[in-house]
Design a protein around this motif. Structure first.
Motif: not given
Lengths: 315, 255
Positions: A40, A45, A85, A160, A192
């Motif tokens: 993260n 992104t 996402q 994601e 992830h």
């Protein structure tokens, strides 16, 4: 082969001084499935948002299918579809209306037959008149994909894509992504779920703290960085290893009932035969052998930790 | 690639569909509230007032009432139109689409202005049920109607980009525009004010809009119609400049 997306020295520093991306260079090949992995806040992104035109880069240049994303934004953006996402949808719109809206927004003439085809592929056809707010999370995710595909893009970004999606839908999506690749669409996904990258990607990029740590063919990456382990189940437990076994990278496990031998998959001689001979000479009997290979997840965790350790050393 | 006409149409259609879903709020309420103004000011109180520059009070307030709704509806429609995608996150799609700043503004502002003009015409029709009126310069009446709707829709678009929350979205229409409209001669001629306040009122930009619009109806004006037109165009130009700056810098839209 000419890259369909070319990222050259792209960096992003926000007004507050936070650097989200540091001079990233990346080429995405036409027709491949590329997985971008990272923890993260690593910058995944941000990178995708810059390529898609949502965020302005501070430095660097990007081309999509040969078109500069800033100077020739119309041609560049019309090639790209994005599934973000977040499940950001127009809750009060119907599925049919919102997908057609996306097609129009991207400058394509109405084509009800094509929209119907997408909705059927994504099992959304019977929901076409439903308001988006009435759909489940998984269905909303499908709507986002339908919107991204509505203008027939040759590049698809999936940020994601299977977050919060059940196993069945995740498998369906993997199938759909493979289908898209077959039809010539280049797919870039962030995830992830290492399993997802392992299952689908041709190449893997690992990003951490805004830096692209590595880009590698998935199989090469697993071969290069993957370790194999041989678990040797002993007849009788051992407390200490004899001197002659110290040359091998052995670990005593399971209260002395098991020996774990780690070896490099790239080496020509794994040393297994020598180890077994040495055990025999020492009179250590075994009843079972089991070998296993590092998963992509273990490789990823190692890479991120290695990168963090290097940063700490430099710092 | 030439202009993305499908893109403009998509945004325009989407915004107009939103009006369709909220007919009561978008269309019916402005018309009902105007009826109430006519009943209270036009019929009940206006019946006791004399004519103003040869026009009955009920007819005199029609241009002001239309302007009152036109300004507030243009601002609220356009500001909500761009604010809500920012709020819900769906703005990503507009930002990543091959649409230019002009096309985005044309879609959002065009739809907001269309709604406002429809409301203005509906109020005009509704007024017929309460008072008789004539339109001296129909071309200019529609000209002012459309020009004001476009200008204030653009102003609303700017507010929608600027606003981070629902309070900010409401604050300028409620705290600035509505008072300026009430004090801008919607219900009276500024010639009825003491001389000092007549001069102060000239700093209120809404005075020029209402005055010009009223001239189109009855040929009477508080300020020269040319000045009214010039002020409206000046405000339109200021809004266009602000919108150009927003897209150039990405202010609160594209980081």
């Amino acid at each position: 082969m000419q890259a369909i997306i070319s990222v050259k020295g792209v960096g992003k520093t926000y007004a507050g001084g936070f650097t989200a991306l540091k001079s990233v260079d990346l080429d995405i090949q036409r027709g491949e499935i590329f997985a971008l992995l990272g923890p993260n806040g690593a910058g995944k992104t941000t990178l995708i948002s810059i390529i898609c035109g949502i965020v302005n880069p501070s430095i660097g240049r990007i081309t999509a299918d040969g078109h500069d994303i800033q100077r020739d934004f119309r041609a560049a953006r019309s090639k790209i579809g994005l599934v973000p996402q977040e499940l950001s949808t127009d809750s009060f719109e119907s599925v049919w209306a919102t997908v057609n809206f996306s097609r129009g927004l991207f400058g394509k003439a109405p084509n009800p037959e094509y929209i119907e085809k997408i909705l059927r592929q994504l099992s959304l056809w019977d929901k076409k008149d439903s308001k988006i707010m009435a759909l489940s999370g998984g269905m909303k995710r499908r709507v986002m994909i339908a919107k991204a595909l509505s203008h027939e893009p040759s590049i698809l970004f999936l940020d994601e894509p299977t977050a919060g999606v059940d196993v069945e839908l995740r498998r369906d999506m993997w199938e759909m992504v493979r289908g898209l690749r077959k039809s010539g669409v280049t797919v870039i996904l962030t995830t992830h779920y290492i399993e997802e990258a392992e299952e689908m990607a041709d190449r893997i990029g690992v990003i951490n703290h805004g830096e692209l740590v590595l880009v590698e063919d998935k199989h090469t990456l697993m071969r290069k960085l993957g370790k194999k382990q041989l678990a040797i189940q002993l007849q009788n437990p051992v407390s200490t290893l004899p001197e002659s076994l110290h040359a091998f990278t052995l670990e005593v496990a399971d209260e002395g009932n098991q020996l774990i031998y780690t070896f490099d998959t790239q080496r020509e001689h794994t040393g297994i035969a020598e180890l077994l001979r040495a055990l025999n000479q020492q009179g250590i009997e075994f009843k079972d052998l089991h070998s296993s290979e590092s998963s992509l997840e273990e490789i990823f965790v190692n890479l991120v930790h290695q990168n963090q350790n290097e940063r700490q050393l430099v710092g | 690639m030439s202009m993305n006409v499908y893109g403009i149409r998509a945004i325009y259609k989407f915004e107009m569909a939103r009006t369709g879903r909220t007919l009561m709020q978008s269309i019916a309420w402005p018309v009902i509230s105007t009826c109430l103004y006519f009943i209270v000011f036009g019929t009940a109180i206006g019946g006791r007032l004399g004519e103003i520059e040869g026009v009955s009070y009920g007819a005199f307030i029609i241009p002001g009432l239309i302007m009152l709704s036109l300004l507030s509806e243009s601002i609220s429609n356009a500001s909500f139109g761009i604010f809500f995608p920012k709020f819900s996150g769906t703005i990503y799609e507009v930002l990543s689409a091959p649409v230019s700043a002009f096309e985005v503004v044309a879609g959002y502002v065009g739809a907001a202005a269309t709604k406002s003009v429809i409301i203005g015409i509906l109020i005009l029709i509704t007024a017929r049920f309460f008072v008789d009126y004539d339109i001296a310069h129909p071309f200019w009446m529609f000209g002012f109607l459309i020009l004001t709707a476009v200008t204030f829709s653009m102003f609303g678009f700017i507010i929608g980009v600027w606003a981070d929350d629902f309070q900010k979205l409401q604050i300028i229409p409620l705290m600035v525009i509505t008072p300026l409209t009430f004090l801008g001669g919607a219900f009276y001629s500024i010639n009825m004010l003491p001389e000092f306040w007549q001069k102060v009122t000239l700093f209120n930009p809404v005075v020029y809009l209402i005055s010009g619009f009223r001239w189109a109806f009855y040929g009477i004006a508080d300020v020269n119609v040319g000045v009214s037109l010039a002020m409206t165009l000046l405000f339109l130009f200021a809004c266009m400049t602000a919108v150009w700056w927003i897209f150039r810098t990405g202010y609160k839209i594209r980081t």
